[in-house]
Design an enzyme around this catalytic site. Sequence first.
Site, mmCIF file in Angstrom:
data_model
loop_
_atom_site.group_PDB
_atom_site.id
_atom_site.type_symbol
_atom_site.label_atom_id
_atom_site.label_comp_id
_atom_site.label_asym_id
_atom_site.label_seq_id
_atom_site.Cartn_x
_atom_site.Cartn_y
_atom_site.Cartn_z
ATOM 1 N N GLY A 166 54.353 63.915 54.032
ATOM 2 C CA GLY A 166 53.835 64.256 52.715
ATOM 3 C C GLY A 166 54.692 65.320 52.053
ATOM 4 O O GLY A 166 55.893 65.439 52.322
ATOM 5 N N SER A 167 54.042 66.143 51.266
ATOM 6 C CA SER A 167 54.790 67.095 50.449
ATOM 7 C C SER A 167 55.529 68.146 51.246
ATOM 8 O O SER A 167 56.432 68.812 50.717
ATOM 9 C CB SER A 167 53.840 67.784 49.471
ATOM 10 O OG SER A 167 53.261 66.809 48.641
#
Lengths: 411, 596
Positions: B322-323
Amino acid sequence: MMRPLAFFRRRDFDGTVFLAAAAITAIGAAAVYSAGQTALSHSGDALALQHILRVALGFGVLAAVTYVPSRLLDMMAYPFYGLGIATLFLVELLGNNNQRGDLWLSLGPFNLEPSEFCKIGVILALARCLAAQRRPPDSLARLLRPFSLVLLPVAIVAVQPDLGTALVLAGVCLPMLYWAGLDPLYVVLLVTPAASLIISHWVIPWTIFLFAVLALLYFAKLGSGETILVMGLNLSLGLAAPLLWGQLKDYQKARLLTFLDPGRDPLGAGYQILQSKVALGSGGLWGKGYLAGTQKALSFLPEQHTDFIFSVVGEEFGFLGALLLLTLYFVLVSRILLIAIQARNRFAGLVAIGVASSILVQLTVNVGMAIGLLPVTGLPLPLLSYGGSSLLTTLCGIGLVLNVGMMRRES
Amino acid sequence: MNRHGEDLRRVRGAQLMGAAALLFVVLAARLFTMQILQADHYRALSDNNRAKLVRQRAPRGLMVDRNHLPVAGNRVAFSLLMARIDAARHPRTVQAVSALSGRDTDALWRSLDRGRANRYEPVVLLRDVSFETLSRLEEKSFLRPGTSIEVEPVRDYPWGPVAAHLVGYMGEVAEADLKTLNARGYRLGDSMGKIGLERALEFDLRGRDGGRFVEVDAVGREVRPLEGKRPVPPVEGHRLVLPLDMRLCELAARALAETSTGTGAVVALDPRNGDILALVSSPSFDPNAFSGGVSTDLWRSLNGNPSRPLLNRAIAGRYPPGSVFKVAMAAMALEDGAVTTETRFAPCHGSYRFGSRSWGCWKKEGHGSLTLLDAIAKSCDVYFYQLGRRLGLERMTHYADAWGIFGPTASGLPGEQRGHFPDHAWLDQRYGENGWTRAVELNLAIGQGEVLMTPLEIAAMVAGIANGGQIPEPRSWVRVETADGEVVRTNDPRSRSMGLRPETLALVREGMRRVVTGGTATRAALPGIAVAGKTGTAQNPHGDDHAWFVGFAPADAPEIVVLALVEQGGHGSSAAAPVVRRVMAAWFGLREDPPA
């Protein structure tokens, strides 16, 4: 007190046979005591005491049998045989079948093994039967009677199935027949059905074997009746072999298979042979010393006071001890054979041959087993093993020999 | 009788005597062979026959954490032994043991059957029998026949489930492995480390069993000590010094357990040397339960549990980062010159149009126009979509390979998995040469799609960024010592360079600092200590989003990197960042939890 001593001083009393038997028995008592001294139990004292009591009883029987007038022995041959067969039957009906397959008859405090007892009857009856025939047993007709005498108990014992004793009974009668004048060809022919039983396991060798027997019969120019009988026996026993194999108890099968392939079950049936060989081999030249056998002390030896008593002697007294023991047996057997050779009476000679063969066959089977030359059969070593029946029978047989031995200078 | 017959019988009597003589010669010759020629062979067999080595188990080496607190030790335990032959005689005993211990009868019979070689030799039926079970067996004396009790050291884990995946547990040697392990002295029924450090350092920890020689009888029963053979004392296994801080682990495990799903992993590394300060995976299990031979029920419940408590999520769980991956993306783009601090892409209005599709930002109302550092701080997806497009798949692949961030790391931990980054060739193979589009670059730029990493890989990568571009190999043990403290071998810190320019690193760190000061993870802030980090909220095709946060502190001279993953925990900022904050607070000795 003087009478027995005088008896032993008789000129024609065979002191060598007696002394050899006594010496072996003494070694046996010592070995039985040692076999009972293990790291886990000290039952040796009780065992040895019982053994010595039986030895005493056995020598009493020996003396009594030696004393009996020879004519009485001749007379008693058939009744004795009949008694033996009767007890065998009795045991078939009433006997307690224990795990090892031996059948015992309890007679008060004594457990008598009728198959052992029967041996004496067979020897006496066969001797009487052969002695009565004026001509050697060299035809089918003259073989029929002695044959039936032997086959009846062999069949009963084999059904039990006590293969060892059946083998001994058959092994006793062949030398007697041979000595009585049976043609060597017949001896060979008599052995063929037994050989057929074993060889039939391999089809091609068996076929070759059957043709060889047929050829032998042809070249010996035997009559068609004999040919059909011999071939019939060979064929039927060979074909029945798988059936008979099925009749064997598991332990017997295991013993035979293990003999063919000792590594098969090193902790099961092969274990006994291996441990016996280890005991003997580790004894070396001098042995580990009396009561100091480690294999024995740690109970690695199975049935060490009965079937494998020879291994105890070999472990503790080494090669020299074992050789001395074998020599004593050889002296015993050869002296008994000498009595037969010198006998002027056919009955006497036949009894001596029978007793000598009985000792020799049992010795070979037992020692052969202990040193890994023969399969485990569970036969005791005559005069050495713990066990009343065998001891009593053997000493009784030696008594018979001593008795008939005194006939050699009779005229 | 005629004269002829008598002669014949003489001759035949002599022949029989000859036959007897021959038999005696055969028997004597055989005896000569065995007793004279082969005597040595049989004597050796006879000696082996009666000598038996009764083994005395060596205590296993201890494990201590960085503060010398015991992590794994030994305690005395009772084992119930039974020989196959006795079990066959008393099948009721086996049933009773099964009823009292909860292990099924079949399993007990199987363990009895293992000792096939000798039916008389007792084998361990139950290891580590509780005192209650033992006394209940004693009570019902009819249940006992054929059993015996032996005292032996059993592995003990004072911290129970804390960091159990890393520490490991003990189990019986698998029969399949026995062939190779035999030479090292392993025997049937022995225990060995099954996972984690217990397994990785098995040969150091094991020690050497001792024994005493006893004389045994034919059925293997002990008779007396063997004369002339000294007992061999057992040698305790080597001590293992861990970089772990068990109190930190305990706190991390608790913080993780208190999250909404209670499932995930926490990894804490010292970025300066790679020391694993904490490594926990949740849910966990009690390794003590395995020491005495795990019961069938427990094994089933652990193995069949859908939340997979035996899985070490920190090293063997592969997740879309993810981020969190934007940190790597920013570093790649800066290093490659694809962006500078001044670069502004098309402003974020909550989505970005590429191909026939609209690509959303996590913030529907949009971030407006951002510079790189603010894009990191706010974790703006639209900014990174454009950054990814500009950098391109091939350059991403180049850096991913050069940094070696898709492990596995050199932690030496058994079962460690490696991440995955889809390069051109892989995509061609997977989807066909025309089966994929440049849209993958958008996905990869925000750590979604086919990029997968383990928590440990991410922590190591961030440690590399934090410490100036050297990715340290996570260090799961520091040194092996003898029981007396003599150093046997050490596990020196190792690292590999990311090959990044200092400016790149400084900018990425500054971006990560802004995440905590004014970005998505203000909840990770600590009083008096500058924390930097990055949140992640990874889409999960199997359920709710996975929450990530990875941070380091102090921001200007990092001493610790802490990563938290909360499986299906939702937002990284709300679910994972507070876990990291608690761990860091504990590490820096801050007494109370600062207000969120």
